[in-house]
Design a protein around this motif. Structure first.
Motif, mmCIF file in Angstrom:
data_model
loop_
_atom_site.group_PDB
_atom_site.id
_atom_site.type_symbol
_atom_site.label_atom_id
_atom_site.label_comp_id
_atom_site.label_asym_id
_atom_site.label_seq_id
_atom_site.Cartn_x
_atom_site.Cartn_y
_atom_site.Cartn_z
ATOM 1 N N PHE A 140 -5.396 9.023 1.474
ATOM 2 C CA PHE A 140 -6.445 9.086 0.465
ATOM 3 C C PHE A 140 -6.679 10.561 0.119
ATOM 4 N N TRP A 141 -6.623 10.884 -1.177
ATOM 5 C CA TRP A 141 -6.609 12.271 -1.582
ATOM 6 C C TRP A 141 -7.187 12.457 -2.988
ATOM 7 N N ALA A 142 -7.265 13.720 -3.407
ATOM 8 C CA ALA A 142 -7.663 14.069 -4.778
ATOM 9 C C ALA A 142 -7.066 15.430 -5.128
ATOM 10 N N THR A 143 -6.873 15.682 -6.426
ATOM 11 C CA THR A 143 -6.252 16.941 -6.844
ATOM 12 C C THR A 143 -7.174 18.141 -6.600
ATOM 13 N N TRP A 144 -8.477 17.927 -6.533
ATOM 14 C CA TRP A 144 -9.427 19.011 -6.310
ATOM 15 C C TRP A 144 -9.607 19.348 -4.834
ATOM 16 N N CYS A 145 -8.948 18.592 -3.966
ATOM 17 C CA CYS A 145 -9.061 18.781 -2.515
ATOM 18 C C CYS A 145 -7.941 19.703 -2.031
ATOM 19 N N GLY A 146 -8.307 20.928 -1.630
ATOM 20 C CA GLY A 146 -7.312 21.903 -1.195
ATOM 21 C C GLY A 146 -6.404 21.425 -0.073
ATOM 22 N N PRO A 147 -6.951 20.936 1.059
ATOM 23 C CA PRO A 147 -6.097 20.446 2.144
ATOM 24 C C PRO A 147 -5.205 19.284 1.715
ATOM 25 N N CYS A 148 -5.707 18.439 0.799
ATOM 26 C CA CYS A 148 -4.898 17.320 0.294
ATOM 27 C C CYS A 148 -3.652 17.849 -0.405
ATOM 28 N N VAL A 149 -3.888 18.787 -1.277
ATOM 29 C CA VAL A 149 -2.785 19.358 -2.056
ATOM 30 C C VAL A 149 -1.800 20.082 -1.139
ATOM 31 N N LYS A 150 -2.333 20.748 -0.112
ATOM 32 C CA LYS A 150 -1.500 21.530 0.801
ATOM 33 C C LYS A 150 -0.519 20.669 1.587
ATOM 34 N N GLU A 151 -0.909 19.450 1.937
ATOM 35 C CA GLU A 151 -0.032 18.608 2.753
ATOM 36 C C GLU A 151 0.873 17.693 1.926
ATOM 37 N N MET A 152 0.698 17.639 0.614
ATOM 38 C CA MET A 152 1.462 16.711 -0.226
ATOM 39 C C MET A 152 2.988 16.791 -0.062
ATOM 40 N N PRO A 153 3.563 17.971 0.075
ATOM 41 C CA PRO A 153 5.025 18.030 0.255
ATOM 42 C C PRO A 153 5.517 17.227 1.466
ATOM 43 N N ALA A 154 4.663 17.011 2.460
ATOM 44 C CA ALA A 154 5.062 16.229 3.643
ATOM 45 C C ALA A 154 5.418 14.804 3.243
ATOM 46 N N PHE A 155 4.702 14.228 2.306
ATOM 47 C CA PHE A 155 4.969 12.851 1.879
ATOM 48 C C PHE A 155 6.255 12.769 1.068
ATOM 49 N N GLU A 156 6.532 13.805 0.309
ATOM 50 C CA GLU A 156 7.788 13.825 -0.446
ATOM 51 C C GLU A 156 8.972 13.912 0.508
ATOM 52 N N ARG A 157 8.843 14.699 1.542
ATOM 53 C CA ARG A 157 9.907 14.798 2.544
ATOM 54 C C ARG A 157 10.098 13.479 3.281
ATOM 55 N N LEU A 158 9.012 12.810 3.613
ATOM 56 C CA LEU A 158 9.110 11.507 4.280
ATOM 57 C C LEU A 158 9.841 10.506 3.392
ATOM 58 N N LYS A 159 9.558 10.544 2.098
ATOM 59 C CA LYS A 159 10.226 9.627 1.167
ATOM 60 C C LYS A 159 11.723 9.939 1.078
ATOM 61 N N GLU A 160 12.043 11.206 1.009
ATOM 62 C CA GLU A 160 13.446 11.604 0.894
ATOM 63 C C GLU A 160 14.245 11.249 2.144
ATOM 64 N N ASN A 161 13.631 11.435 3.309
ATOM 65 C CA ASN A 161 14.360 11.233 4.574
ATOM 66 C C ASN A 161 14.272 9.811 5.131
ATOM 67 N N TYR A 162 13.183 9.105 4.837
ATOM 68 C CA TYR A 162 12.983 7.779 5.446
ATOM 69 C C TYR A 162 12.482 6.736 4.445
ATOM 70 N N ILE A 166 10.345 3.086 5.579
ATOM 71 C CA ILE A 166 8.873 3.097 5.629
ATOM 72 C C ILE A 166 8.281 2.855 4.243
ATOM 73 N N GLY A 167 6.992 2.599 4.224
ATOM 74 C CA GLY A 167 6.242 2.521 2.976
ATOM 75 C C GLY A 167 5.320 3.718 2.875
ATOM 76 N N ILE A 168 5.201 4.303 1.705
ATOM 77 C CA ILE A 168 4.328 5.454 1.480
ATOM 78 C C ILE A 168 3.436 5.139 0.288
ATOM 79 N N LEU A 169 2.163 5.403 0.434
ATOM 80 C CA LEU A 169 1.239 5.155 -0.662
ATOM 81 C C LEU A 169 0.114 6.194 -0.628
ATOM 82 N N ALA A 170 0.074 7.009 -1.660
ATOM 83 C CA ALA A 170 -0.990 8.001 -1.795
ATOM 84 C C ALA A 170 -2.033 7.440 -2.751
#
Length: 245
Positions: A140-162, A166-170
């Motif tokens: 659960f996230w928002a574009t105005w949330c700094g920590p949310c935005v900072k960790e977003m690349p982790a989900f892209e990597r999870l999608k690319e590698n697995y 797995i299922g991913i849903l932001a």
């Protein structure tokens, strides 16, 4: 003559009295009632009373100890019963969909993940139960949330590698579709992003802060709940572990 006679008789009386006193004293000593005998009797009586008191104290102490032992054993058994109940609940949660969460209360490991259907930014829809058989990570996230935005690349990597495992849903919290699409396009994110402008999904997964992440196993049971985030590399490793990868 009279005086002499009185004196003689007086002396006889004194002698007789002394003799009688001596006889009585000897008789009393023989019976054990002398002053020393009285002390001995008092000592014996005190000793007997002390023995009786000690025996009574020991009996009371023993009874109390026995009662305490029984009480402690009962408490231990009650504690074991509770522990067994918790273990049974945990065992019951293993291999099934988990325990129903309390409405309005934060989810915790072992809860059944509430099912939902949401619209994605590409116009399609997704239902959580469609991922059955795979572990799923919901963020659960928002574009105005700094920590949310900072960790977003982790989900892209999870999608690319697995992505196939797995299922991913932001789930975006409260923003409109255009804002979210612009953000995803600008950063090249391809993992599924769901709209939750009216907070319908968010209310099923209550939290006091975002980013808020929930990991669900293949049976739909919550196995990981966390809030906050640091850098993407660290979060990637954490989520990878939480997903059992």
């Amino acid at each position: 003559m009279k005086l002499q006679h009185f004196t003689v008789h007086k002396r006889s009386v004194i002698r007789t009295g002394a003799a009688i006193g001596l006889i009585l004293c000897l008789a009393l000593q023989t019976a054990g009632c002398s002053p020393s005998g009285s002390v001995q009797e008092t000592k014996a009586q005190t000793s007997a009373e002390g023995t009786e008191t000690k025996a009574q104290t020991d009996a009371q102490t023993g009874a109390q100890t026995d009662a305490q032992t029984v009480a402690e054993a009962g408490a231990s058994q009650a504690g074991d019963g509770i522990g067994t109940s918790q273990a049974d609940d945990q065992a019951a949660g293993e291999g099934d969909a988990g325990i129903e969460p309390q409405p309005g209360k934060p989810l915790k490991s072992g809860n059944k993940a509430p099912d939902f259907t949401a619209e994605l930014i590409d116009g399609s829809t997704v239902t959580l139960s469609d991922f059955k058989g795979k572990p799923v990570i919901i963020n659960f996230w928002a574009t105005w949330c700094g920590p949310c935005v900072k960790e977003m690349p982790a989900f892209e990597r999870l999608k690319e590698n697995y992505g196939d495992e797995i299922g991913i849903l932001a789930v975006n919290c409260g923003e409109d579709a255009d804002t979210i699409k612009d953000f995803a396009d600008a950063n090249g994110y391809t993992f599924p992003i769901a709209l939750d402008e009216e907070y319908q999904v968010s209310m099923l997964y209550p939290t006091n802060s975002i980013p808020y992440t929930v990991v669900i196993d293949g049976n739909g049971k919550v196995t990981h709940v966390s809030s906050g985030a640091v850098d993407a590399d660290t979060m990637y490793e954490r989520y990878k572990e939480a997903l059992g990868l």
